[in-house]
Design a protein around this motif. Structure first.
Motif, PDB file in Angstrom:
ATOM      1  N   MET A  12       0.995  -1.320  -0.081  1.00  0.00           N
ATOM      2  CA  MET A  12       0.124   0.218  -0.011  1.00  0.00           C
ATOM      3  C   MET A  12       0.927   1.085  -0.072  1.00  0.00           C
ATOM      4  N   ALA A  15       2.468   1.777  -3.391  1.00  0.00           N
ATOM      5  CA  ALA A  15       1.155   2.283  -4.354  1.00  0.00           C
ATOM      6  C   ALA A  15       1.094   3.824  -4.020  1.00  0.00           C
ATOM      7  N   VAL A  16       0.939   4.135  -2.874  1.00  0.00           N
ATOM      8  CA  VAL A  16       0.789   5.836  -2.618  1.00  0.00           C
ATOM      9  C   VAL A  16       1.977   6.274  -2.984  1.00  0.00           C
ATOM     10  N   LEU A  19       1.954   6.432  -6.823  1.00  0.00           N
ATOM     11  CA  LEU A  19       0.711   7.330  -7.243  1.00  0.00           C
ATOM     12  C   LEU A  19       1.201   8.649  -7.261  1.00  0.00           C
ATOM     13  N   ILE A  23       1.373  11.222 -10.466  1.00  0.00           N
ATOM     14  CA  ILE A  23       0.533  12.409 -10.637  1.00  0.00           C
ATOM     15  C   ILE A  23       1.484  13.626 -11.001  1.00  0.00           C
ATOM     16  N   ASN A  24       2.522  13.794 -10.149  1.00  0.00           N
ATOM     17  CA  ASN A  24       3.633  14.794 -10.596  1.00  0.00           C
ATOM     18  C   ASN A  24       4.072  14.700 -11.731  1.00  0.00           C
ATOM     19  N   LEU A 306       5.046  15.870   1.263  1.00  0.00           N
ATOM     20  CA  LEU A 306       3.709  15.721   2.095  1.00  0.00           C
ATOM     21  C   LEU A 306       3.074  14.592   2.108  1.00  0.00           C
ATOM     22  N   VAL A 307       3.168  13.856   0.923  1.00  0.00           N
ATOM     23  CA  VAL A 307       2.497  12.447   0.692  1.00  0.00           C
ATOM     24  C   VAL A 307       3.375  11.649   1.349  1.00  0.00           C
ATOM     25  N   VAL A 310       3.218  11.531   5.196  1.00  0.00           N
ATOM     26  CA  VAL A 310       2.002  10.980   5.873  1.00  0.00           C
ATOM     27  C   VAL A 310       2.138   9.433   5.325  1.00  0.00           C
ATOM     28  N   VAL A 314       1.855   6.714   8.336  1.00  0.00           N
ATOM     29  CA  VAL A 314       0.411   5.656   8.343  1.00  0.00           C
ATOM     30  C   VAL A 314       1.041   4.329   8.203  1.00  0.00           C
TER      31      VAL A 314
END
Lengths: 330, 288
Positions: A12, A15-16, A19, A23-24, A306-307, A310, A314
């Motif tokens: 996970m 994957a984050v 992702l 996106i960037n 930031l991503v 976090v 998590v």
């Protein structure tokens, strides 16, 4: 901890991160206009001949490698990002994006983690007390107040606190992280100074978060209070505070920790804005500067950091979760 | 038809018994009518830059004073509040429609579809919304309120999708759905006719949550300077006020009104979504 649970969580996490990188990579390419041209134009419009401009241009050209097939570009972008090579910053030139961010990160982490830890602990205890039938009436009447507090966004609360305690009464400094950042030492006076500067930003995050955690805990606690084992504990004649902490609160904490993992993204977004309000020299402040000078790589870098921050938090939480509640692994 | 009317009737019966709902409905009615009622009394032309004398404190002529750009703050509020609401409602609506669709598909079909949708939803939830919005807004440079709404809607579907999925999972096992299945109704019709009407109260509750989230995201982008530069939304007003150091100059009448309206708006939306949650989950009602 079972391997499959840990692997799923790590999957996970990967994957984050992917992702975020994707996106960037994709979004600027979907936007109209050539990124290299935009950057060049901006450098020229500043009028100043920045030293090493050729270096930056070469860097951009290589990064966007516009003649290469798109998959190769993507692969290179992923490779660079994973090596924390995020390109040159315009507004912090000649610093690179990653070094500007690494300087800001400790401030953000210290503020965000401390404030969230305080809000989470205090909120959970308060929420449990509100649900506990033997709490004093005063505590139980706090629920509506906390509800209203939890509805107000971090940023607006920050503005209000800033006005009341810094502009109007002048109890606290208007912003920044220290009276003079270059003269920071590990002395007593310096520590007090840093705490005085961090107090209002932290208070905004704590106050805005408090209600959220208290309401969540209240719900979980009400669920637990109906359970048979609490009746049994009472029948056994256990002391009330033992029932409260070891039987009721301990079990009600489990969903709280899950929602901590889910809410962390929103909390981080909110605290970035708090930093902007207080000119606090963390990621949020870097972001504000980056936006004002349209420093695109830096904006992307902030988003990625930031991503990443976090996601790491998590992941740690989720890996720790089975230690608190073994049932989760299923 | 009957199944749609029943929750609506229950809702009406519930309004009378919930102070939260009454307060929130009144507040929202006030805020939603502020623009149209206000424009009957206030000259909205004064919300244009350089239309009045700059930096005036509140007076009889300008009830909320004027800002450094030569705008009447009251007029700006009358024009800006509906724009902010429009952005929130539009983004929330798109998000909820998409979320309900995903939740229905994921909860009803289960299996690989559910696993993929749930994994994507959970992944997206842990990403700070600001991070994605930043990258998108910075490269698209949204110029209109509607454009902002579409960008924000990209991140407004996860919570609705989760709630609806959970509800559909339990509805799916109920006898009447089994019955519909046995009598050969197509999957599409079961979702549309049997499941959808029963998730509408919940969908509405998550719509309110999505609107609140969308206004929050919009405000975040606006105060960072990524909002519509030519529309005086509430967030943009705060942005201009901070940019022109309204704090240090003691111009509370500039930044205060938008902050107050936003705070009221967030409280109203929060109370409404809390009250609607109680309608949608009757179990919560008995306990509190």
């Amino acid at each position: 901890m079972s391997w499959s649970y840990a692997l799923r969580r790590i999957g996970m996490f990967v994957a984050v991160v992917f992702l975020a990188i994707t996106i960037n990579f994709i979004v600027p390419r979907m936007a109209p206009g050539d990124p290299t041209a935009a950057v060049l134009e901006q450098l020229l419009s500043r009028g100043q001949q920045v030293e090493g401009a050729a270096d930056i241009v070469a860097n951009y050209r290589a990064r966007f490698g516009l003649d290469d097939p798109i998959l190769l570009q993507y692969g290179r972008y992923v490779w660079n990002t994973l090596h924390f090579d995020l390109g040159y910053s315009i507004s912090y030139f000649p610093q690179k994006v990653e070094s500007a961010l690494l300087q800001a990160l400790p401030w953000t982490l210290a503020l965000l983690l401390t404030a969230t830890a305080i809000a989470f602990t205090l909120g959970s205890i308060l929420g449990a007390l509100i649900a506990w039938p033997r709490s004093p009436r005063m505590v139980r009447n706090l629920a509506p107040v906390l509800m209203v507090l939890s509805a107000i966004p971090y940023y607006l609360l920050a503005l209000i606190l800033l006005y009341v305690f810094a502009v109007w009464t002048k109890f606290f400094p208007l912003g920044g992280a220290a009276s003079s950042q270059s003269a920071l030492t590990f002395s007593f006076a310096s520590t007090i100074d840093v705490i005085r500067h961090a107090f209002l930003p932290a208070l905004s995050i704590v106050l805005a978060g408090l209600g959220f955690w208290a309401l969540g805990m209240r719900g979980a606690m009400i669920n637990v209070l109906g359970e048979d084992y609490l009746t049994l504990a009472e029948a056994k004649g256990l002391r009330p505070h033992r029932i409260f902490f070891a039987y009721a609160m301990r079990n009600a904490m489990l969903p709280q920790v899950t929602s901590l993992a889910i809410a962390l993204g929103t909390v981080a977004s909110g605290s970035v804005l708090v930093e902007v309000a207080f000119n606090y020299p963390g990621i949020g402040y870097v972001l504000y500067n980056a936006l004002r000078s349209s420093d695109y790589f830096l904006i992307q870098g902030v988003a990625f950091f930031l991503v990443l921050t976090v996601a790491v938090a998590v992941l740690l939480l989720e890996l720790a979760y089975p230690l608190i509640d073994p049932r989760i692994e299923r | 038809m009957h199944s749609i009317l029943r929750p609506a009737g229950a809702l009406l019966a519930f309004v009378g018994g919930s102070p939260k709902l009454i307060v929130s409905v009144l507040l929202l009615a006030l805020l939603f009518s502020f623009g149209s009622v206000g424009s009957a009394f206030v000259d909205t032309e004064l919300a244009q830059p350089i239309s009045v004398k700059t930096n005036q404190p509140p007076s009889m002529q300008h009830l909320l004073g004027t800002d450094s750009g030569g705008r009447d703050v009251l007029a700006v509020m009358v024009v800006g509040t509906p724009q902010t609401l429009r952005m929130g409602v539009l983004a929330g609506l798109i998000g909820v429609v998409f979320g309900v669709f995903l939740g229905l598909v994921s909860g009803f079909f289960g299996g690989p579809a559910d696993r993929i949708i749930s994994a994507v939803t959970d992944t997206m939830l842990t990403i700070p919304p600001l991070a994605i919005l930043l990258v998108v807004a910075a490269s698209v440079r949204a110029v209109s309120v509607d454009m902002m709404a579409v960008i924000i809607a990209l991140l407004s579907w996860m919570n609705p999708a989760r709630t609806i999925r959970a509800q559909v999972l339990s509805l799916r096992e109920l006898p009447y759905v089994q019955m519909a299945r046995v009598s050969g109704l197509s999957n599409f019709r079961i979702m549309l006719q049997e499941l959808l009407p029963n998730v509408i109260p919940l969908a509405f509750a998550s719509f309110v949550g999505a609107v609140s989230g969308a206004i929050l995201s919009g405000m975040a982008l606006e105060v960072l300077g990524l909002g519509p530069q030519n529309t005086p939304t509430l967030g943009m007003t705060i942005y201009w006020a901070l940019l022109y150091a309204a704090f240090a100059r003691g111009m509370w009448w500039w930044w205060g009104p938008p902050v107050l309206i936003l705070v009221l708006l967030f409280i109203a939306l929060f109370l409404m979504s809390a009250a609607l949650d109680e309608v949608a989950n009757p179990r919560l009602r008995q306990r509190s």
